[in-house]
Design a protein around this motif. Structure first.
Motif, PDB file in Angstrom:
ATOM      1  N   GLU A  81       0.811  -1.199   0.000  1.00  0.00           N
ATOM      2  CA  GLU A  81       0.000   0.000   0.000  1.00  0.00           C
ATOM      3  C   GLU A  81       0.852   1.261   0.000  1.00  0.00           C
ATOM      4  O   GLU A  81       0.333   2.366  -0.156  1.00  0.00           O
ATOM      5  N   CYS A  82       2.164   1.117   0.224  1.00  0.00           N
ATOM      6  CA  CYS A  82       3.077   2.259   0.279  1.00  0.00           C
ATOM      7  C   CYS A  82       3.619   2.546  -1.115  1.00  0.00           C
ATOM      8  O   CYS A  82       3.422   1.763  -2.046  1.00  0.00           O
ATOM      9  N   PRO A  83       4.330   3.659  -1.276  1.00  0.00           N
ATOM     10  CA  PRO A  83       4.914   3.980  -2.584  1.00  0.00           C
ATOM     11  C   PRO A  83       5.809   2.861  -3.096  1.00  0.00           C
ATOM     12  O   PRO A  83       6.290   2.012  -2.341  1.00  0.00           O
ATOM     13  N   GLN A  84       6.022   2.867  -4.405  1.00  0.00           N
ATOM     14  CA  GLN A  84       6.769   1.777  -5.043  1.00  0.00           C
ATOM     15  C   GLN A  84       8.269   1.943  -4.788  1.00  0.00           C
ATOM     16  O   GLN A  84       8.979   2.585  -5.536  1.00  0.00           O
ATOM     17  N   TRP A  85       8.747   1.354  -3.705  1.00  0.00           N
ATOM     18  CA  TRP A  85      10.156   1.400  -3.373  1.00  0.00           C
ATOM     19  C   TRP A  85      10.863   0.163  -3.934  1.00  0.00           C
ATOM     20  O   TRP A  85      10.236  -0.867  -4.162  1.00  0.00           O
ATOM     21  N   PRO A  86      12.182   0.232  -4.111  1.00  0.00           N
ATOM     22  CA  PRO A  86      12.915  -0.936  -4.620  1.00  0.00           C
ATOM     23  C   PRO A  86      12.779  -2.132  -3.680  1.00  0.00           C
ATOM     24  O   PRO A  86      12.721  -1.974  -2.466  1.00  0.00           O
ATOM     25  N   GLU A  87      12.699  -3.299  -4.269  1.00  0.00           N
ATOM     26  CA  GLU A  87      12.622  -4.518  -3.469  1.00  0.00           C
ATOM     27  C   GLU A  87      13.974  -4.778  -2.828  1.00  0.00           C
ATOM     28  O   GLU A  87      14.997  -4.845  -3.511  1.00  0.00           O
ATOM     29  N   PRO A  88      14.032  -4.956  -1.518  1.00  0.00           N
ATOM     30  CA  PRO A  88      15.325  -5.183  -0.864  1.00  0.00           C
ATOM     31  C   PRO A  88      15.808  -6.604  -1.078  1.00  0.00           C
ATOM     32  O   PRO A  88      15.020  -7.493  -1.426  1.00  0.00           O
ATOM     33  N   PRO A  89      17.087  -6.854  -0.864  1.00  0.00           N
ATOM     34  CA  PRO A  89      17.566  -8.240  -0.881  1.00  0.00           C
ATOM     35  C   PRO A  89      16.825  -9.071   0.167  1.00  0.00           C
ATOM     36  O   PRO A  89      16.292  -8.541   1.148  1.00  0.00           O
ATOM     37  N   VAL A  90      16.811 -10.367  -0.036  1.00  0.00           N
ATOM     38  CA  VAL A  90      16.100 -11.267   0.877  1.00  0.00           C
ATOM     39  C   VAL A  90      16.614 -11.097   2.304  1.00  0.00           C
ATOM     40  O   VAL A  90      15.828 -11.041   3.264  1.00  0.00           O
ATOM     41  N   PHE A  91      17.931 -10.984   2.444  1.00  0.00           N
ATOM     42  CA  PHE A  91      18.514 -10.835   3.777  1.00  0.00           C
ATOM     43  C   PHE A  91      17.961  -9.591   4.463  1.00  0.00           C
ATOM     44  O   PHE A  91      17.579  -9.620   5.641  1.00  0.00           O
ATOM     45  N   VAL A  92      17.902  -8.460   3.737  1.00  0.00           N
ATOM     46  CA  VAL A  92      17.398  -7.212   4.313  1.00  0.00           C
ATOM     47  C   VAL A  92      15.930  -7.352   4.687  1.00  0.00           C
ATOM     48  O   VAL A  92      15.488  -6.895   5.750  1.00  0.00           O
ATOM     49  N   ALA A  93      15.140  -8.003   3.845  1.00  0.00           N
ATOM     50  CA  ALA A  93      13.722  -8.208   4.145  1.00  0.00           C
ATOM     51  C   ALA A  93      13.539  -9.023   5.419  1.00  0.00           C
ATOM     52  O   ALA A  93      12.651  -8.732   6.248  1.00  0.00           O
ATOM     53  N   GLU A  94      14.401 -10.036   5.612  1.00  0.00           N
ATOM     54  CA  GLU A  94      14.296 -10.855   6.818  1.00  0.00           C
ATOM     55  C   GLU A  94      14.726 -10.072   8.056  1.00  0.00           C
ATOM     56  O   GLU A  94      14.144 -10.235   9.137  1.00  0.00           O
ATOM     57  N   VAL A  95      15.735  -9.228   7.902  1.00  0.00           N
ATOM     58  CA  VAL A  95      16.145  -8.370   9.022  1.00  0.00           C
ATOM     59  C   VAL A  95      15.013  -7.422   9.399  1.00  0.00           C
ATOM     60  O   VAL A  95      14.705  -7.215  10.582  1.00  0.00           O
ATOM     61  N   MET A  96      14.351  -6.841   8.400  1.00  0.00           N
ATOM     62  CA  MET A  96      13.243  -5.928   8.666  1.00  0.00           C
ATOM     63  C   MET A  96      12.100  -6.628   9.401  1.00  0.00           C
ATOM     64  O   MET A  96      11.481  -6.059  10.313  1.00  0.00           O
ATOM     65  N   ALA A  97      11.808  -7.845   9.008  1.00  0.00           N
ATOM     66  CA  ALA A  97      10.739  -8.588   9.666  1.00  0.00           C
ATOM     67  C   ALA A  97      11.047  -8.805  11.144  1.00  0.00           C
ATOM     68  O   ALA A  97      10.178  -8.674  12.012  1.00  0.00           O
ATOM     69  N   GLU A  98      12.308  -9.118  11.433  1.00  0.00           N
ATOM     70  CA  GLU A  98      12.692  -9.327  12.829  1.00  0.00           C
ATOM     71  C   GLU A  98      12.676  -8.004  13.597  1.00  0.00           C
ATOM     72  O   GLU A  98      12.269  -7.957  14.770  1.00  0.00           O
ATOM     73  N   LEU A  99      13.116  -6.922  12.948  1.00  0.00           N
ATOM     74  CA  LEU A  99      13.060  -5.608  13.604  1.00  0.00           C
ATOM     75  C   LEU A  99      11.614  -5.249  13.952  1.00  0.00           C
ATOM     76  O   LEU A  99      11.334  -4.714  15.031  1.00  0.00           O
ATOM     77  N   ASP A 100      10.698  -5.541  13.040  1.00  0.00           N
ATOM     78  CA  ASP A 100       9.287  -5.240  13.275  1.00  0.00           C
ATOM     79  C   ASP A 100       8.737  -6.081  14.429  1.00  0.00           C
ATOM     80  O   ASP A 100       7.903  -5.620  15.218  1.00  0.00           O
ATOM     81  N   ARG A 101       9.213  -7.321  14.537  1.00  0.00           N
ATOM     82  CA  ARG A 101       8.777  -8.174  15.644  1.00  0.00           C
ATOM     83  C   ARG A 101       9.294  -7.642  16.970  1.00  0.00           C
ATOM     84  O   ARG A 101       8.579  -7.652  17.987  1.00  0.00           O
ATOM     85  N   LEU A 102      10.558  -7.162  16.949  1.00  0.00           N
ATOM     86  CA  LEU A 102      11.150  -6.646  18.178  1.00  0.00           C
ATOM     87  C   LEU A 102      10.501  -5.333  18.614  1.00  0.00           C
ATOM     88  O   LEU A 102      10.330  -5.082  19.814  1.00  0.00           O
ATOM     89  N   GLN A 103      10.162  -4.528  17.644  1.00  0.00           N
ATOM     90  CA  GLN A 103       9.479  -3.263  17.921  1.00  0.00           C
ATOM     91  C   GLN A 103       8.812  -2.807  16.635  1.00  0.00           C
ATOM     92  O   GLN A 103       9.495  -2.615  15.625  1.00  0.00           O
ATOM     93  N   PRO A 104       7.510  -2.629  16.611  1.00  0.00           N
ATOM     94  CA  PRO A 104       6.844  -2.205  15.371  1.00  0.00           C
ATOM     95  C   PRO A 104       7.494  -0.952  14.789  1.00  0.00           C
ATOM     96  O   PRO A 104       7.908  -0.051  15.514  1.00  0.00           O
ATOM     97  N   HIS A 105       7.571  -0.930  13.475  1.00  0.00           N
ATOM     98  CA  HIS A 105       8.275   0.171  12.813  1.00  0.00           C
ATOM     99  C   HIS A 105       7.709   1.531  13.201  1.00  0.00           C
ATOM    100  O   HIS A 105       8.466   2.499  13.390  1.00  0.00           O
ATOM    101  N   GLU A 106       6.358   1.639  13.330  1.00  0.00           N
ATOM    102  CA  GLU A 106       5.771   2.936  13.660  1.00  0.00           C
ATOM    103  C   GLU A 106       6.255   3.442  15.020  1.00  0.00           C
ATOM    104  O   GLU A 106       6.509   4.635  15.191  1.00  0.00           O
TER     105      GLU A 106
END
Length: 575
Positions: free
Chosen positions: A70-95
């Motif tokens: 639903e957000c603007p069309q940003w570049p797709e990150p590498p798989v590793f970065v996407a997995e890091v982001m998912a864990e960061l969101d679990r540790l503390q929501p991005h907002e």
């Protein structure tokens, strides 16, 4: 597709075919330079919606990727970065992570500072993040998309700083026996801990930045070079080789050029200098010759004090071209930083030398002969496992067909004089008189151990797909030459027997005793190391000393332009 042969196998592939991609990135009269098929496809994929892949819903809840759609069309990150982001969101929501304006200020500061590491801040959407940060306040926290962008660029930039922007193994530029890939969850947890530390994001980037002194010296030199980007050095016109005793306008141009970069004292009465007497133009004298030699020494040229075509071309290169080469080498150092250890054998390919470290200290160093341009020595990481004493040498197919076979056809005594045995694929000896040398088929040649053997007294072995190794050589005189790119891929080592002793440091071990027993005989013997020695074979073309003085090497393998093109491709996509 370019296949680079070694002296130990049929060849390895460097994936650099997509010449057409260069035209997409650089128009006009620029010379086409090859990019990799893989990189070209990656660049094209960035123009496609990064969210084209579907994700399954679990228990009726939105996945992270679905939220991002639903957000603007940003570049797709590498798989590793996407997995890091998912864990960061679990540790503390991005907002919640980005609900304080101070965090945005820290992020913009650190992203801007990546320019000094040769990483374009535009890779990480700095201009957009600056606009978002300017609108943040305690009363107006970021929305979900803005917070998502900040987390993505934090994870991506820290990954690039720690391991490199490009993937050298995918590009065919480096091979790793055991690829280093940190566990995404652990990476995210360390990043989260730094995020909430008193030093905030500064400590996260500081921890990611390579700690080796060579990287920091080169980074400091790069920072100094960035100040020259807007300059254009004086040019030296084409003409005959300039040498001591010459006069004229081209000597004046040469002096101005060397003054501009600090190789010649600008306060001296040189032609064109502030105190020069234009009626009495000074000649190309010993002081100017010394300045030329210093420039040559720092730019990968033979320091002979003569200004021929190669030296003039280097002198006329704009500051931005040299600065781009420094940037490419900062990227190379990030590739190898995770593999550095206190005990290690290092092959400096461009410098043609071998260094052994123990407890972080140099304990042995020697000159080497490495692969010539058409038969490159591959960059890799591995572990030295054993040495071969009194090795035989089976001539690889490339050398057999390109070098040895023509010699046999023109010299009937070649086989006997070089102690070569003809064998079939099972190792069974064959009668040379029965071989049709115009169409020899699948035969092989094996050189006996002993005097004149191409591998000398010892070969140092390690796992790799190219069948390369380090070895002794009878071609000792070539070690005295300034540029030692002579081999077909393997690394010839001066005083290789001495290096072998250092790989067995404890004289009381059975392995050391087996080594010396093997040397006392004539049989071919393999002796395993008690503990494997980590090995790095790396290619870099720029380095700096503790004072930030740059020294370039000749880019014999012509890989600098490839790296610059790939790094610039991302910069074009994310201005």
């Amino acid at each position: 597709m370019h296949i680079f042969h070694t002296n130990c196998n049929t060849g390895y592939v460097l994936k650099t075919d997509a010449v057409w991609m260069r035209a997409l990135l650089h128009s006009g009269s620029q010379k086409l330079r090859p990019l990799t098929i893989h990189s070209a496809l990656l660049v094209l994929m960035l123009f496609i919606s990064p969210f084209a892949l579907a994700q399954e819903r679990e228990n009726g809840q939105e996945t992270a990727l679905e939220k991002e759609r639903e957000c603007p069309q940003w570049p797709e990150p590498p798989v590793f970065v996407a997995e890091v982001m998912a864990e960061l969101d679990r540790l503390q929501p991005h907002e919640l992570r980005w609900n304080q304006p101070q965090r945005w200020q820290e992020l913009t500061h650190e992203l801007a500072a990546l320019r000094l590491d040769g990483l374009h801040p535009g890779y990480y959407r700095l201009s957009e993040i600056l606009l978002i940060a300017g609108r943040q306040s305690d009363a107006y926290p970021p929305d979900r998309c803005h917070a998502w962008l900040a987390s993505q660029m934090l994870a991506w930039s820290v990954k690039d700083l720690a391991m490199g922007r490009l993937d050298p193994e995918t590009l065919g530029l480096v091979w790793h026996q055991r690829p280093h890939q940190p566990e995404p969850q652990a990476f995210a947890q360390a990043l989260n801990q730094a995020f909430h530390s008193p030093d905030g994001l500064a400590i996260a980037f500081r921890n990611a930045r390579p700690t080796l002194p060579a990287y920091h010296n080169l980074r400091r030199a790069y920072s100094q070079r960035l100040e020259l980007l807007a300059l254009q050095w004086p040019q030296v016109a084409p003409g005959p080789t300039l040498r001591i005793g010459d006069h004229g306008e081209r000597v004046e141009q040469l002096a101005r050029r060397l003054i501009a970069q600090g190789y010649l004292n600008g306060n001296m009465p040189w032609p064109g200098g502030p105190d020069s007497d234009l009626q009495k133009v000074r000649a190309f004298d010993a002081a100017l010759e010394t300045a030329v030699a210093d420039f040559q020494r720092d730019h990968g040229l033979t320091p002979d004090g003569l200004v021929g075509n190669r030296s003039r071309t280097a002198l006329n290169m704009p500051p931005a071209a040299w600065t781009a080469r420094v940037r490419a080498n900062l990227e190379r150092m990030r590739w190898f930083a995770p593999y550095l250890q206190s005990d290690q054998l290092l092959v400096d390919i461009a410098g043609a030398r071998v260094i052994l470290f123990r407890d972080g200290e140099r304990i042995w160093e020697g000159r080497a002969q490495v692969g010539r341009a058409e038969r490159k020595t591959p960059a890799l990481t591995s572990t030295v496992s054993h040495v071969t004493v009194n090795p035989t040498w089976t001539i690889p197919p490339t050398i057999f067909y390109e070098d040895t076979l023509p010699a046999i056809r023109s010299d009937p005594d070649y086989l006997e004089r070089n102690r070569l045995t003809v064998i079939d694929r099972t190792g069974t000896p064959l009668d040379p008189a029965q071989v049709d040398w115009s169409r020899p088929g699948s035969i092989m040649l094996r050189q006996a151990s002993g005097p004149g053997n191409a591998l000398g007294q010892v070969a140092i072995r390690f796992p790799n797909p190219f069948s390369v190794y380090l070895h002794d050589t009878p071609s000792q005189r070539l070690f005295g030459t300034p540029e030692r790119f002579y081999s077909s891929g393997c690394v010839r080592v001066e005083n290789a027997v001495s290096l072998t002793d250092q790989l067995f440091p404890d004289a009381n071990t059975s392995a050391f005793q087996r080594l010396h027993q093997a040397r006392s005989g004539e049989d071919t013997r393999n002796v395993s190391l008690a503990t494997g020695v980590p090995l790095i074979m790396a290619y870099w073309t720029a380095q700096a000393d503790d004072d930030g003085r740059l020294q370039f090497r000749r880019d014999t393998y012509e890989e600098d332009e490839l790296l610059i093109d790939l790094l610039d491709a991302d910069a074009l996509l994310y201005p």
